[in-house]
Design an enzyme around this catalytic site. Structure first.
Site, PDB file in Angstrom:
ATOM      1  N   LEU A 137    -103.381  29.906  -3.180  1.00  0.00           N
ATOM      2  CA  LEU A 137    -103.527  31.226  -3.793  1.00  0.00           C
ATOM      3  C   LEU A 137    -103.173  31.178  -5.277  1.00  0.00           C
ATOM      4  O   LEU A 137    -103.803  31.849  -6.091  1.00  0.00           O
ATOM      5  CB  LEU A 137    -102.648  32.247  -3.080  1.00  0.00           C
ATOM      6  CG  LEU A 137    -103.190  32.841  -1.777  1.00  0.00           C
ATOM      7  CD1 LEU A 137    -102.254  33.933  -1.277  1.00  0.00           C
ATOM      8  CD2 LEU A 137    -104.585  33.411  -1.944  1.00  0.00           C
ATOM      9  N   VAL A 155     -98.656  25.244   1.741  1.00  0.00           N
ATOM     10  CA  VAL A 155    -100.005  24.910   1.268  1.00  0.00           C
ATOM     11  C   VAL A 155    -100.748  26.167   0.816  1.00  0.00           C
ATOM     12  O   VAL A 155    -101.418  26.184  -0.222  1.00  0.00           O
ATOM     13  CB  VAL A 155    -100.797  24.154   2.354  1.00  0.00           C
ATOM     14  CG1 VAL A 155    -102.237  23.894   1.889  1.00  0.00           C
ATOM     15  CG2 VAL A 155    -100.120  22.835   2.697  1.00  0.00           C
ATOM     16  N   CYS A 156    -100.614  27.238   1.594  1.00  0.00           N
ATOM     17  CA  CYS A 156    -101.285  28.494   1.250  1.00  0.00           C
ATOM     18  C   CYS A 156    -100.832  29.019  -0.108  1.00  0.00           C
ATOM     19  O   CYS A 156    -101.639  29.545  -0.882  1.00  0.00           O
ATOM     20  CB  CYS A 156    -100.996  29.557   2.304  1.00  0.00           C
ATOM     21  SG  CYS A 156    -101.554  29.152   3.957  1.00  0.00           S
ATOM     22  N   THR A 157     -99.547  28.889  -0.385  1.00  0.00           N
ATOM     23  CA  THR A 157     -99.026  29.385  -1.656  1.00  0.00           C
ATOM     24  C   THR A 157     -99.639  28.618  -2.824  1.00  0.00           C
ATOM     25  O   THR A 157    -100.018  29.213  -3.844  1.00  0.00           O
ATOM     26  CB  THR A 157     -97.487  29.274  -1.668  1.00  0.00           C
ATOM     27  OG1 THR A 157     -96.963  30.054  -0.586  1.00  0.00           O
ATOM     28  CG2 THR A 157     -96.911  29.784  -2.975  1.00  0.00           C
ATOM     29  N   THR A 194     -96.170  30.294   3.464  1.00  0.00           N
ATOM     30  CA  THR A 194     -96.295  28.900   3.876  1.00  0.00           C
ATOM     31  C   THR A 194     -96.661  28.063   2.651  1.00  0.00           C
ATOM     32  O   THR A 194     -97.288  28.562   1.718  1.00  0.00           O
ATOM     33  CB  THR A 194     -97.358  28.739   4.978  1.00  0.00           C
ATOM     34  OG1 THR A 194     -98.573  29.369   4.555  1.00  0.00           O
ATOM     35  CG2 THR A 194     -96.894  29.367   6.279  1.00  0.00           C
TER      36      THR A 194
END
Length: 221
Positions: free
Chosen positions: A50, A45-47, A43
């Site tokens: 991280l 935003v998550c990428t 997804t």
């Protein structure tokens, strides 16, 4: 709602991760720890989050903080997603420098109170919110921040609050609004003037207020 409160001993859960099965307290050892959760692999935003976390791993290491992430997909998905993350970060040949917990059955998400009821996947199941938990060497939770799935975190702020937590764990001070390392801190109200003078040889200054109460006391840590 299930969850962990400030000062609670953080659950010593067992989980499958990208570095194998762990028992959380053993993973932390004597270190501080930060656990940050993600709604789903692959997804946008998550990428970005991280990738940012991977880029500042050294900052967490300098503070003696072990990093670990969580998402509701499988270990295999985590490994594949990690390649995208590191490519986005500009280090496509490097491994992700911290593990990701697989919570595909949402056991930990329920136990830690991390599900976001407003974000539903294609199967009608709630996704994990963007939780941040900071755990001290005593395995107690020192800080929690809960963002909705739609809002990315600010990792500069996470480093700032860890600096505050570590400083105030060692000294009888509190950090005021917008504090950053190197700025003055506040003497806690429970210290008498004599105790404060003995503990802070650099001196204590007091802000004069209309009430006449001498509670805004500053010192250089």
């Amino acid at each position: 709602m299930p969850g962990v409160l400030l000062g609670d001993v953080f659950p010593n859960f067992e989980a499958d991760t990208t570095i194998g099965k762990i028992k959380f307290h053993d993973f932390l050892g004597d270190s501080w720890g930060i656990l940050f959760s993600h709604p789903r692999d692959f997804t946008p935003v998550c990428t970005t989050e991280l990738a940012c976390a991977a880029g500042i791993t050294g900052e967490f290491k300098k503070r003696g903080v072990k990093m670990i992430a969580l998402s509701i997909d499988s270990v295999e998905d985590h490994h594949n997603w990690s390649k995208d993350v590191m490519a986005f970060s500009g280090e496509p040949d490097s491994p992700l420098p911290f593990p990701i917990i697989a919570d595909d059955k949402r056991v930990l998400s329920v136990q830690l109170g991390m599900l976001d009821p407003d974000e539903i996947d294609k199967d009608g199941m709630p996704l994990t919110a963007r939780c941040v938990f900071v755990i001290g060497p005593d395995k107690k939770m020192k800080l929690s921040i809960l963002y909705p799935a739609t809002t990315g975190r600010n990792f500069d702020e996470l480093l700032r609050v860890i600096d505050s937590l570590q400083l105030t764990a060692q000294k009888k001070v509190a950090t005021p609004v917008n504090w950053k390392p190197g700025h003055k801190v506040m003497v806690i109200p429970s210290l008498s003037e004599a105790e404060a003078a003995a503990l802070f040889p650099s001196g204590v200054t007091c802000k004069e207020l209309p009430s006449g109460k001498k509670y805004l006391r500053y010192t250089q840590p």
